[in-house]
Design a protein around this motif. Structure first.
Motif, PDB file in Angstrom:
ATOM      1  N   ASP A 193       0.892  -1.069   0.031  1.00  0.00           N
ATOM      2  CA  ASP A 193      -0.436   0.008  -0.320  1.00  0.00           C
ATOM      3  C   ASP A 193       1.029   1.691  -0.491  1.00  0.00           C
ATOM      4  OD1 ASP A 193      -2.218  -1.350  -0.003  1.00  0.00           O
ATOM      5  OD2 ASP A 193      -2.786  -1.299   2.448  1.00  0.00           O
ATOM      6  N   THR A 194       0.326   2.481  -0.382  1.00  0.00           N
ATOM      7  CA  THR A 194       1.267   3.710  -0.547  1.00  0.00           C
ATOM      8  C   THR A 194       0.035   4.914  -0.391  1.00  0.00           C
ATOM      9  OG1 THR A 194       1.292   4.039  -2.793  1.00  0.00           O
ATOM     10  CG2 THR A 194       3.118   2.757  -2.336  1.00  0.00           C
ATOM     11  N   ALA A 195      -0.369   5.790  -0.832  1.00  0.00           N
ATOM     12  CA  ALA A 195      -1.484   7.169  -0.042  1.00  0.00           C
ATOM     13  C   ALA A 195      -1.781   6.709  -1.741  1.00  0.00           C
ATOM     14  CB  ALA A 195      -0.175   7.855  -0.019  1.00  0.00           C
ATOM     15  N   GLN A 196      -1.117   6.404  -2.635  1.00  0.00           N
ATOM     16  CA  GLN A 196      -2.288   6.643  -3.839  1.00  0.00           C
ATOM     17  C   GLN A 196      -2.217   5.635  -4.815  1.00  0.00           C
ATOM     18  OE1 GLN A 196       1.524   8.313  -3.433  1.00  0.00           O
ATOM     19  NE2 GLN A 196       1.012   9.877  -3.257  1.00  0.00           N
ATOM     20  N   THR A 197      -1.919   4.611  -4.199  1.00  0.00           N
ATOM     21  CA  THR A 197      -2.035   3.053  -4.952  1.00  0.00           C
ATOM     22  C   THR A 197      -2.183   2.142  -3.735  1.00  0.00           C
ATOM     23  OG1 THR A 197      -2.235   1.988  -6.691  1.00  0.00           O
ATOM     24  CG2 THR A 197      -0.233   2.629  -6.040  1.00  0.00           C
ATOM     25  N   GLN A 198      -2.806   1.126  -4.468  1.00  0.00           N
ATOM     26  CA  GLN A 198      -2.212  -0.526  -3.389  1.00  0.00           C
ATOM     27  C   GLN A 198      -2.156  -1.328  -4.871  1.00  0.00           C
ATOM     28  OE1 GLN A 198      -5.810  -3.553  -2.887  1.00  0.00           O
ATOM     29  NE2 GLN A 198      -4.769  -2.998  -0.341  1.00  0.00           N
ATOM     30  N   VAL A 199      -0.681  -2.603  -4.671  1.00  0.00           N
ATOM     31  CA  VAL A 199      -0.242  -2.703  -5.648  1.00  0.00           C
ATOM     32  C   VAL A 199      -0.169  -4.480  -4.812  1.00  0.00           C
ATOM     33  CG1 VAL A 199       2.569  -3.773  -6.914  1.00  0.00           C
ATOM     34  CG2 VAL A 199       1.582  -1.282  -6.285  1.00  0.00           C
ATOM     35  N   VAL A 200      -0.990  -4.840  -6.039  1.00  0.00           N
ATOM     36  CA  VAL A 200      -1.321  -6.277  -5.616  1.00  0.00           C
ATOM     37  C   VAL A 200      -0.033  -7.515  -6.622  1.00  0.00           C
ATOM     38  CG1 VAL A 200      -2.655  -8.340  -5.175  1.00  0.00           C
ATOM     39  CG2 VAL A 200      -2.844  -6.159  -5.053  1.00  0.00           C
ATOM     40  N   ASP A 201       0.373  -8.764  -6.364  1.00  0.00           N
ATOM     41  CA  ASP A 201       1.532  -8.911  -6.742  1.00  0.00           C
ATOM     42  C   ASP A 201       0.657 -10.238  -7.281  1.00  0.00           C
ATOM     43  OD1 ASP A 201       4.077 -10.285  -7.450  1.00  0.00           O
ATOM     44  OD2 ASP A 201       2.609 -11.937  -6.216  1.00  0.00           O
ATOM     45  N   LEU A 202       1.417 -10.682  -8.455  1.00  0.00           N
ATOM     46  CA  LEU A 202       0.563 -11.355  -9.069  1.00  0.00           C
ATOM     47  C   LEU A 202       1.338 -12.635  -9.378  1.00  0.00           C
ATOM     48  CD1 LEU A 202      -2.295 -10.463 -11.895  1.00  0.00           C
ATOM     49  CD2 LEU A 202      -2.769 -10.821  -9.631  1.00  0.00           C
ATOM     50  N   GLY A 203       2.981 -12.860  -8.591  1.00  0.00           N
ATOM     51  CA  GLY A 203       3.293 -13.509  -9.011  1.00  0.00           C
ATOM     52  C   GLY A 203       4.517 -13.117  -9.283  1.00  0.00           C
ATOM     53  N   THR A 204       6.050 -12.147  -9.230  1.00  0.00           N
ATOM     54  CA  THR A 204       6.554 -11.610  -9.500  1.00  0.00           C
ATOM     55  C   THR A 204       8.213 -10.440  -8.795  1.00  0.00           C
ATOM     56  OG1 THR A 204       6.639 -10.242 -11.230  1.00  0.00           O
ATOM     57  CG2 THR A 204       5.677  -9.478  -8.909  1.00  0.00           C
ATOM     58  N   LYS A 205       9.096  -9.761  -9.162  1.00  0.00           N
ATOM     59  CA  LYS A 205       9.396  -9.248  -8.812  1.00  0.00           C
ATOM     60  C   LYS A 205       9.175  -8.108  -9.575  1.00  0.00           C
ATOM     61  CE  LYS A 205      14.480  -8.458  -7.753  1.00  0.00           C
ATOM     62  NZ  LYS A 205      15.946  -9.034  -7.876  1.00  0.00           N
ATOM     63  N   PHE A 206       9.015  -6.395  -8.428  1.00  0.00           N
ATOM     64  CA  PHE A 206       8.540  -5.760  -8.709  1.00  0.00           C
ATOM     65  C   PHE A 206       8.906  -4.041  -8.333  1.00  0.00           C
ATOM     66  CE2 PHE A 206       5.398  -4.140  -5.785  1.00  0.00           C
ATOM     67  CZ  PHE A 206       4.900  -5.778  -4.729  1.00  0.00           C
ATOM     68  N   GLY A 207       8.997  -2.510  -7.958  1.00  0.00           N
ATOM     69  CA  GLY A 207       9.416  -2.461  -7.163  1.00  0.00           C
ATOM     70  C   GLY A 207       8.536  -0.885  -7.044  1.00  0.00           C
ATOM     71  N   VAL A 208       8.081  -0.488  -5.708  1.00  0.00           N
ATOM     72  CA  VAL A 208       7.228   0.727  -5.281  1.00  0.00           C
ATOM     73  C   VAL A 208       8.488   1.399  -4.994  1.00  0.00           C
ATOM     74  CG1 VAL A 208       6.058   1.187  -4.256  1.00  0.00           C
ATOM     75  CG2 VAL A 208       5.932  -0.938  -5.293  1.00  0.00           C
ATOM     76  N   ALA A 209       8.394   2.919  -5.511  1.00  0.00           N
ATOM     77  CA  ALA A 209       9.596   3.908  -4.668  1.00  0.00           C
ATOM     78  C   ALA A 209       8.118   5.157  -4.810  1.00  0.00           C
ATOM     79  CB  ALA A 209      10.073   4.328  -5.894  1.00  0.00           C
ATOM     80  N   VAL A 210       8.229   5.377  -3.387  1.00  0.00           N
ATOM     81  CA  VAL A 210       7.346   6.808  -2.844  1.00  0.00           C
ATOM     82  C   VAL A 210       8.225   7.741  -2.336  1.00  0.00           C
ATOM     83  CG1 VAL A 210       5.980   7.334  -1.261  1.00  0.00           C
ATOM     84  CG2 VAL A 210       5.914   4.966  -2.176  1.00  0.00           C
ATOM     85  N   PRO A 211       8.763   8.803  -3.479  1.00  0.00           N
ATOM     86  CA  PRO A 211       9.213  10.031  -2.704  1.00  0.00           C
ATOM     87  C   PRO A 211       8.632  10.953  -2.591  1.00  0.00           C
ATOM     88  CG  PRO A 211       8.752  10.140  -4.776  1.00  0.00           C
ATOM     89  CD  PRO A 211       7.735   9.178  -4.555  1.00  0.00           C
ATOM     90  N   ASN A 212       9.290  12.289  -1.047  1.00  0.00           N
ATOM     91  CA  ASN A 212       8.583  13.369  -0.929  1.00  0.00           C
ATOM     92  C   ASN A 212       7.933  13.728  -1.938  1.00  0.00           C
ATOM     93  OD1 ASN A 212       9.280  13.016   1.639  1.00  0.00           O
ATOM     94  ND2 ASN A 212      11.626  13.857   1.584  1.00  0.00           N
ATOM     95  N   ALA A 213       7.636  13.722  -3.090  1.00  0.00           N
ATOM     96  CA  ALA A 213       7.006  14.495  -4.222  1.00  0.00           C
ATOM     97  C   ALA A 213       5.813  13.775  -3.762  1.00  0.00           C
ATOM     98  CB  ALA A 213       7.579  14.177  -5.487  1.00  0.00           C
ATOM     99  N   GLY A 214       4.527  13.221  -3.409  1.00  0.00           N
ATOM    100  CA  GLY A 214       3.634  12.139  -3.246  1.00  0.00           C
ATOM    101  C   GLY A 214       3.297  11.974  -4.089  1.00  0.00           C
ATOM    102  N   HIS A 215       3.881  11.023  -5.102  1.00  0.00           N
ATOM    103  CA  HIS A 215       3.580  10.616  -6.638  1.00  0.00           C
ATOM    104  C   HIS A 215       4.136   9.243  -5.802  1.00  0.00           C
ATOM    105  CE1 HIS A 215       7.085  11.382  -8.498  1.00  0.00           C
ATOM    106  NE2 HIS A 215       7.443  10.487  -8.257  1.00  0.00           N
ATOM    107  N   THR A 216       3.992   7.489  -6.229  1.00  0.00           N
ATOM    108  CA  THR A 216       4.630   6.230  -6.614  1.00  0.00           C
ATOM    109  C   THR A 216       4.855   6.076  -8.007  1.00  0.00           C
ATOM    110  OG1 THR A 216       2.984   5.960  -4.128  1.00  0.00           O
ATOM    111  CG2 THR A 216       3.690   4.583  -6.038  1.00  0.00           C
ATOM    112  N   ASP A 217       5.901   5.113  -7.888  1.00  0.00           N
ATOM    113  CA  ASP A 217       6.308   4.937  -8.526  1.00  0.00           C
ATOM    114  C   ASP A 217       6.748   3.206  -8.848  1.00  0.00           C
ATOM    115  OD1 ASP A 217       7.079   6.860 -10.193  1.00  0.00           O
ATOM    116  OD2 ASP A 217       8.555   7.519  -9.417  1.00  0.00           O
TER     117      ASP A 217
END
Lengths: 453, 176
Positions: A193-217
């Motif tokens: 979970d981040t402030a902007q979205t919820q990422v649900v894995d389907l079997g994987t390797k993934f990255g989430v970045a939450v900088p101060n700028a108020g977005h999620t990559d």
């Protein structure tokens, strides 16, 4: 009745502590098999041990309350709609069971999530020792990075500055920082979970970045993930989008998604960044003239990535190798490498702009069995060096990609060079001109590399 | 197979949620405290979800769910190396039956909270250190200057007393 060996309470405690020897386990099994009264006692002990673990010790709810997640802040799946796909089903179950239905799951969270430290770097406090096991409810990391393994099998690499909350072994919240999750088979359904979205894995390797700028990559390195709008998750099971390997997206505070053009990293997905970051590549940016707003694919920039068996394309197994045992030419070894998109080989209108941050040699690696495109011949010089692009067998073939130089089904590629003594940007054209192609062999998309002077 | 209505699904979720501690306890017991009990619980939950549409809401949920958990434990054991197994299949079946016999009534978590409040302060402190803070028996023992066996024995007695208290409370609340 008198039995030889350790007292029964001691045997029970040894299995509870995980310290039981093979002999003690045998003793326990023997006594349980032969004595129904001890069986009753054993079940009673284990049942209570489980209940106490489950509640995290209800006697201390006050001290635990601070560590407990806020159930109101957590989106719940809409249970009135049965998930339509196995993946969705698993995701919904993971969310349902680990997010917030009732006291039982909260009880788990109260005692924290068990993690094992796999690796830690540059940690000022030195408190993260590899191999140590901890229970975490929250994590504040000011410096460096830490890699954990959760009991779900999920591996998490957290890069500072970071603020995380561990909800369960299959669920974390990231309010700040960069997290890379290698989920594995057992961790499918893992939720970030981040402030902007919820990422649900389907079997994987993934990255989430939450900088101060108020977005999620969100960046997918392998497999796929689904992104949900956290605000509307209660009303709908429909994901905002699904991302597959080689795709990335930025979600802003208004839940608007935009393409992330570049992901830069060191080898093995380490130290990745969506803004060039600190990966140390001379290639600052790569962008193209694709106008499709739904495009999610990113150019992968691998700092120092040009080596034997380097991945040639995004989301493909094809590799760069020396054509023979002599290996890759020295001038290319260790160069920063751009993974391009194989589908662009047919795009005769393609333009790719490569920006280098300091003086560097820029290389284009192009299928030498075909006519050289006019733009390349006019602006670059053929070094005369040839390397191989290993055409990887299909995954379904069960065949592995060859290891090392000169192994596998190689297509010859020419190494073209252009020096950029002041750095800056250069526009590359399509892999072929609209005419003059040689239809006798397949044409591959070219590769891009750069090496600072 | 008929799809469940939203109301039926809601009931199913309620029962599945209420059964979590009993399911975890069953798996924990059958795996003799192995650390992967939570993983098997997850897998059990997945299977129960998959079977939701064939579950008859007029029948008791817990015995059905415990049977599923038992099969998941058996499946999990097949994936483990033999030297990690504590019980053979026959013994596991006997223990599963005993567990089900002891766990027919719901509300154990609520009863446990009540029983914990009745513990003497020193025993509550011990339970707190072991189960809330996750301290090992050895650490607790060395902190208190006692032998680890003595702490184990005390925890054993406390769990026994709590089990009696919980069972008594549940029996008292059970409708005649």
């Amino acid at each position: 009745m008198s039995e030889p060996g350790a007292p029964f309470p001691q045997l029970v405690q040894s299995v509870l502590d995980g310290s039981a020897s093979a002999e003690q386990r045998q003793q326990l099994a023997h006594r349980l098999r032969t004595d129904p009264a001890l069986r009753t006692e054993y079940v009673q002990q284990m049942r209570l041990d489980a209940l106490l673990h489950f509640t995290g010790g209800a006697v201390a709810q006050k001290t635990a309350a601070a560590a407990a997640p806020d159930p109101q802040a957590t989106p719940r799946p809409n249970v009135s709609k049965f998930p339509a796909t196995p993946f969705r089903l698993m995701a919904a179950i993971a969310a349902l069971l680990l997010v917030g239905l009732g006291v039982s799951t909260l009880g788990w969270s109260r005692r924290g999530v068990e993690v094992e430290v796999v690796r830690a770097t540059e940690i000022a406090s030195g408190q993260w020792l590899a191999g140590s096991k901890l229970r975490l409810t929250r994590l504040s990391l000011a410096h460096g990075s830490v890699e954990f393994q959760l009991s779900s099998g999920v591996r998490l690499e957290v890069v500072a500055p970071a603020e995380l909350q561990f909800v369960s072994a299959l669920h974390v919240r990231v309010s700040l920082g960069q997290v890379t999750a290698d989920v594995g088979d057992r961790g499918k359904g893992f939720v970030v979970d981040t402030a902007q979205t919820q990422v649900v894995d389907l079997g994987t390797k993934f990255g989430v970045a939450v900088p101060n700028a108020g977005h999620t990559d969100v960046v997918v390195f392998q497999g796929e993930v689904e992104l949900f709008d956290r605000r509307s998750r209660r009303q709908s099971d429909a994901p905002m989008t699904r991302l597959v390997e080689g795709e990335a997206v930025r979600v802003d505070a208004q839940q608007q998604m935009s393409r992330i053009m570049n992901v830069t990293s060191g080898p093995h997905d380490k130290a990745w960044s969506t803004d060039g970051g600190e990966a140390g590549s001379v290639i600052a940016a790569v962008r193209d003239n694709l106008r499709d707003p739904t495009a999610r694919f990113y150019y992968r920039i691998l700092a120092g990535g040009m080596r034997e068996d380097a991945p040639a394309f995004v989301a493909k197994r094809h590799e760069w190798n020396g054509l023979d045992a002599a290996g890759l030419p020295a001038e290319l070894l260790g160069a920063d490498l751009v993974q391009t998109f194989p589908d662009d080989r047919a795009n005769t209108g393609l333009e790719i702009v490569v920006s280098v941050s300091r003086p560097a040699a820029l290389y284009v690696l192009i299928d030498s069995r075909h006519a050289t495109p006019a733009w390349l011949a006019a602006t670059f010089t053929d070094t005369g060096a040839r390397i191989g692009m290993e055409n990887a067998p299909l995954l379904t073939s069960g065949k592995a990609v060859g290891k090392g130089p000169g192994v596998g089904n190689m297509a010859p590629f020419a190494v073209w060079r252009r020096d950029l003594p002041a750095g800056g940007s250069l526009t590359l054209g399509p892999p072929r001109d609209s005419t003059g192609d040689n239809p006798a062999s397949p044409l591959w998309m070219y590769g891009i590399a750069a090496k600072p002077f | 197979m008929a799809e469940m209505t939203p109301e039926q699904m809601s009931q199913f979720v309620e029962r599945l949620t209420a059964a979590q501690s009993a399911l975890y306890g069953s798996i924990h017991t059958l795996l003799a405290g192995a650390s992967d009990a939570a993983d098997v619980l997850q897998e059990t939950n997945r299977v129960l979800w998959r079977k939701a549409a064939i579950y008859d809401l007029s029948r008791p949920f817990l015995p059905w769910a415990l049977t599923v958990a038992r099969f998941e434990v058996l499946a999990h054991r097949k994936r483990q190396s033999r030297d990690r197994l504590v019980f053979d299949d026959d013994l596991l079946g006997q223990i599963a039956e005993e567990y089900e016999r002891q766990s027919t009534r719901g509300g154990a978590l609520h009863a446990l909270e009540h029983c914990l409040q009745k513990l003497p302060a020193a025993q509550r402190e011990l339970v707190d250190r072991r189960y809330l803070r996750g301290e090992s028996v050895n650490d607790i023992a060395s902190g208190q200057g006692r032998a680890a066996n003595a702490v184990s024995a005390l925890l054993y007695r406390i769990r026994g007393a709590l089990a009696d208290c919980v069972d008594h409370a549940l029996a008292r609340d059970e409708p005649a």
